[in-house]
Design a protein around this motif. Structure first.
Motif, mmCIF file in Angstrom:
data_model
loop_
_atom_site.group_PDB
_atom_site.id
_atom_site.type_symbol
_atom_site.label_atom_id
_atom_site.label_comp_id
_atom_site.label_asym_id
_atom_site.label_seq_id
_atom_site.Cartn_x
_atom_site.Cartn_y
_atom_site.Cartn_z
ATOM 1 N N ASN A 1 4.823 -6.612 7.954
ATOM 2 C CA ASN A 1 3.490 -7.183 7.715
ATOM 3 C C ASN A 1 2.473 -6.074 7.480
ATOM 4 O O ASN A 1 1.644 -6.136 6.567
ATOM 5 C CB ASN A 1 3.030 -8.005 8.924
ATOM 6 N N LEU A 2 2.550 -5.055 8.332
ATOM 7 C CA LEU A 2 1.549 -3.994 8.315
ATOM 8 C C LEU A 2 1.574 -3.209 7.006
ATOM 9 O O LEU A 2 0.523 -2.792 6.505
ATOM 10 C CB LEU A 2 1.776 -3.056 9.504
ATOM 11 N N GLU A 3 2.735 -3.012 6.448
ATOM 12 C CA GLU A 3 2.841 -2.310 5.164
ATOM 13 C C GLU A 3 2.077 -3.051 4.067
ATOM 14 O O GLU A 3 1.339 -2.444 3.284
ATOM 15 C CB GLU A 3 4.315 -2.156 4.774
ATOM 16 N N LYS A 4 2.242 -4.369 4.027
ATOM 17 C CA LYS A 4 1.554 -5.181 3.015
ATOM 18 C C LYS A 4 0.036 -5.181 3.245
ATOM 19 O O LYS A 4 -0.752 -5.125 2.308
ATOM 20 C CB LYS A 4 2.078 -6.618 3.060
ATOM 21 N N ILE A 5 -0.358 -5.234 4.499
ATOM 22 C CA ILE A 5 -1.779 -5.289 4.855
ATOM 23 C C ILE A 5 -2.492 -4.002 4.466
ATOM 24 O O ILE A 5 -3.582 -4.023 3.881
ATOM 25 C CB ILE A 5 -1.934 -5.566 6.359
ATOM 26 N N ASN A 6 -1.889 -2.871 4.796
ATOM 27 C CA ASN A 6 -2.523 -1.583 4.499
ATOM 28 C C ASN A 6 -2.740 -1.405 2.997
ATOM 29 O O ASN A 6 -3.765 -0.853 2.574
ATOM 30 C CB ASN A 6 -1.674 -0.441 5.058
ATOM 31 N N GLU A 7 -1.813 -1.869 2.213
ATOM 32 C CA GLU A 7 -1.958 -1.788 0.755
ATOM 33 C C GLU A 7 -3.147 -2.647 0.295
ATOM 34 O O GLU A 7 -3.947 -2.226 -0.548
ATOM 35 C CB GLU A 7 -0.678 -2.261 0.073
ATOM 36 N N ALA A 8 -3.292 -3.849 0.869
ATOM 37 C CA ALA A 8 -4.389 -4.745 0.492
ATOM 38 C C ALA A 8 -5.744 -4.165 0.903
ATOM 39 O O ALA A 8 -6.736 -4.288 0.174
ATOM 40 C CB ALA A 8 -4.184 -6.113 1.135
ATOM 41 N N ILE A 9 -5.822 -3.522 2.078
ATOM 42 C CA ILE A 9 -7.071 -2.931 2.547
ATOM 43 C C ILE A 9 -7.505 -1.786 1.639
ATOM 44 O O ILE A 9 -8.680 -1.664 1.273
ATOM 45 C CB ILE A 9 -6.935 -2.450 4.002
ATOM 46 N N GLU A 10 -6.557 -0.933 1.269
ATOM 47 C CA GLU A 10 -6.888 0.189 0.386
ATOM 48 C C GLU A 10 -7.410 -0.303 -0.956
ATOM 49 O O GLU A 10 -8.337 0.281 -1.523
ATOM 50 C CB GLU A 10 -5.657 1.080 0.194
ATOM 51 N N ASN A 11 -6.834 -1.376 -1.450
ATOM 52 C CA ASN A 11 -7.317 -1.958 -2.708
ATOM 53 C C ASN A 11 -8.747 -2.484 -2.552
ATOM 54 O O ASN A 11 -9.579 -2.345 -3.449
ATOM 55 C CB ASN A 11 -6.398 -3.085 -3.170
#
Length: 313
Positions: free
Chosen positions: A195-205
């Motif tokens: 989950n965290l991998e997907k979330i961090n990518e979305a936050i950076e975007n």
């Protein structure tokens, strides 16, 4: 026994602490629709079936005014006193105590039950981030499990990942996961780490396009993930802005507005006044002295932003 709790780390941890303190074997824990400050029909049906109810870390005193069953309402937010005689309201803030002494619902729960462990500290880290490490009791509780600051912060990110990816069942299941696994096992829990991998990518975007005025950052994006509070925390806590107004224009068919301020502005901006103004206009808003959150119809975004901008002016 029914436990109704907030969807974030503090709510999940507060529920786990309640279960441990009471040695509960037969309980049901549920959370409101993620991102919405209300009791939906699912919660109301469970209330009808339950003998005793705990409401934890949910600033929704209005939702329990009509419950005709024994209810323990434990919280640490600024709120109105509950008039319903069936409800016992446990909130030190209402008694004039400082929020610095009760940084999280987990602290209130632990004090109420006289039950403290490392989870009490994790709840505080979940609510106020690195500032929790300035509290001696937090450090002492973490040391009992040989947990460092980075591990505590990581654990919060992992637990929060369930609500951020909008999995209501996983939020509720997280209480049982926390109860059954040791801290080291929680840190390695595969589903949460993915989950965290997907979330961090979305936050950076999301933070790739920041506008700033008077040290208050404004960000607008579209995402199906409930990252709005994480984006605001990153802007204020990590990037050093005095405030952050964050807008998700397309969150499962609705919009989200989130306003977070730093400790520098807490005395200047009365967030409870802003929240009440929005509530008076029938918006689904909530929060505390440094945070305002609102989920709304897309067509009403400008009205909410105008209320915030007018107040800031």
């Amino acid at each position: 026994m029914l436990i109704i709790h907030h969807w974030d780390t503090d709510g999940i941890i507060s529920s786990a602490l309640t279960v441990k303190a009471l040695n509960l074997e037969d309980f049901i824990n549920i959370t409101p629709p993620i991102g919405e400050f209300r009791f939906d029909d699912r919660i109301k049906k469970y209330i009808e079936k339950s003998e005793k109810i705990y409401v934890l870390d949910l600033n929704l005193p209005q939702e329990v005014e009509d419950i005709k069953k024994e209810t323990i309402f434990i919280d640490h937010h600024i709120q109105k006193k509950i008039k319903n005689p069936y409800v016992k309201q446990i909130n030190p803030i209402l008694e004039g105590y400082s929020e610095k002494d009760y940084p999280s619902a987990s602290f209130v729960v632990s004090e109420y039950f006289s039950y403290w462990d490392y989870l009490s500290a994790i709840g505080a880290v979940g609510d106020i981030g690195e500032r929790a490490f300035d509290i001696p009791k937090v450090l002492k509780l973490l040391e009992m499990e040989n947990l460092g600051k980075e591990e505590a912060l990581r654990l919060v990110q992992l637990i929060d990942s369930n609500y951020i990816v909008m999995e209501r069942y996983d939020v509720e299941n997280a209480v049982k996961v926390v109860l059954n696994l040791e801290p080291g096992e929680l840190l390695e829990y595969e589903k949460w780490n993915k989950n965290l991998e997907k979330i961090n990518e979305a936050i950076e975007n999301a933070i790739s396009n920041i506008k700033v005025r008077d040290r208050i950052a404004f960000i607008e994006f579209k995402s199906k993930f409930n990252i709005i509070s994480k984006v605001a925390r990153k802007l204020v806590w990590e990037m050093g802005y005095d405030g952050a107004i964050v807008l998700n224009r397309d969150f499962h068919g609705k919009a989200q507005v989130y306003f977070r301020i730093s400790s520098n502005l807490v005395d200047k901006i009365k967030m409870n006044e802003l929240i009440q103004t929005l509530k008076n206009r029938n918006f689904n808003a909530g929060g505390k002295k440094e945070v305002l959150g609102c989920i709304l119809e897309k067509d009403n975004v400008n009205e909410v932003l105008n209320v915030i901008n007018e107040y800031l002016r």
